[in-house]
Motif scaffolding. Sequence first.
Motif, mmCIF file in Angstrom:
data_model
loop_
_atom_site.group_PDB
_atom_site.id
_atom_site.type_symbol
_atom_site.label_atom_id
_atom_site.label_comp_id
_atom_site.label_asym_id
_atom_site.label_seq_id
_atom_site.Cartn_x
_atom_site.Cartn_y
_atom_site.Cartn_z
ATOM 1 N N GLU A 117 -85.287 21.271 -33.356
ATOM 2 C CA GLU A 117 -85.119 20.287 -32.288
ATOM 3 C C GLU A 117 -83.665 19.844 -32.187
ATOM 4 O O GLU A 117 -83.120 19.678 -31.089
ATOM 5 N N LEU A 118 -83.039 19.667 -33.320
ATOM 6 C CA LEU A 118 -81.621 19.298 -33.354
ATOM 7 C C LEU A 118 -80.769 20.371 -32.685
ATOM 8 O O LEU A 118 -79.891 20.072 -31.871
ATOM 9 N N ASP A 119 -81.049 21.618 -32.996
ATOM 10 C CA ASP A 119 -80.301 22.717 -32.396
ATOM 11 C C ASP A 119 -80.527 22.809 -30.890
ATOM 12 O O ASP A 119 -79.590 23.076 -30.126
ATOM 13 N N LYS A 120 -81.762 22.569 -30.436
ATOM 14 C CA LYS A 120 -82.039 22.571 -29.000
ATOM 15 C C LYS A 120 -81.252 21.473 -28.297
ATOM 16 O O LYS A 120 -80.691 21.682 -27.223
ATOM 17 N N LEU A 121 -81.223 20.306 -28.909
ATOM 18 C CA LEU A 121 -80.481 19.190 -28.326
ATOM 19 C C LEU A 121 -78.989 19.500 -28.267
ATOM 20 O O LEU A 121 -78.337 19.254 -27.248
ATOM 21 N N ALA A 122 -78.447 20.035 -29.341
ATOM 22 C CA ALA A 122 -77.028 20.380 -29.374
ATOM 23 C C ALA A 122 -76.700 21.410 -28.293
ATOM 24 O O ALA A 122 -75.700 21.272 -27.579
ATOM 25 N N GLU A 123 -77.556 22.395 -28.150
ATOM 26 C CA GLU A 123 -77.331 23.426 -27.132
ATOM 27 C C GLU A 123 -77.398 22.827 -25.726
ATOM 28 O O GLU A 123 -76.569 23.129 -24.870
ATOM 29 N N GLN A 127 -76.678 19.908 -24.834
ATOM 30 C CA GLN A 127 -75.508 19.059 -24.601
ATOM 31 C C GLN A 127 -74.202 19.841 -24.693
ATOM 32 O O GLN A 127 -73.116 19.276 -24.548
ATOM 33 N N ASN A 128 -74.325 21.141 -24.967
ATOM 34 C CA ASN A 128 -73.155 21.985 -25.170
ATOM 35 C C ASN A 128 -72.263 21.407 -26.280
ATOM 36 O O ASN A 128 -71.045 21.317 -26.143
ATOM 37 N N PHE A 135 -71.727 17.727 -34.367
ATOM 38 C CA PHE A 135 -71.440 16.614 -33.464
ATOM 39 C C PHE A 135 -72.680 15.751 -33.258
ATOM 40 O O PHE A 135 -72.613 14.523 -33.333
ATOM 41 N N VAL A 136 -73.805 16.390 -32.998
ATOM 42 C CA VAL A 136 -75.046 15.654 -32.720
ATOM 43 C C VAL A 136 -75.478 14.857 -33.950
ATOM 44 O O VAL A 136 -75.876 13.696 -33.837
#
Length: 82
Positions: free
Chosen positions: A17-23, A25-26, A31-32
């Motif tokens: 989920e963290l990786d999906k959010l980071a992606e 948000q580019n 950073f996230v």
Amino acid sequence: MATQNFSIRTEPATLAELDKLAEAQNRSRNFVVNEAIERYLAEERRWATQVQAGLAAAAAGDFVTDAEMDALFEKFEAAADR
């Protein structure tokens, strides 16, 4: 600003989920995570400040009256009955 590394363990679903959010948000995962930590720390600082203010008010004898508390509880009960 100098930074330091540290590691954590988390559930695979949380990491995904963290990786999906980071992606979305580019942004990088780093950073996230740092943004989340900063938000958490800010909220905890606000909470601690409010608790300290409440404790200081209590120490000064600054309490609400029984009538004021009864009115507050009645307000919440009326809202719950709706």
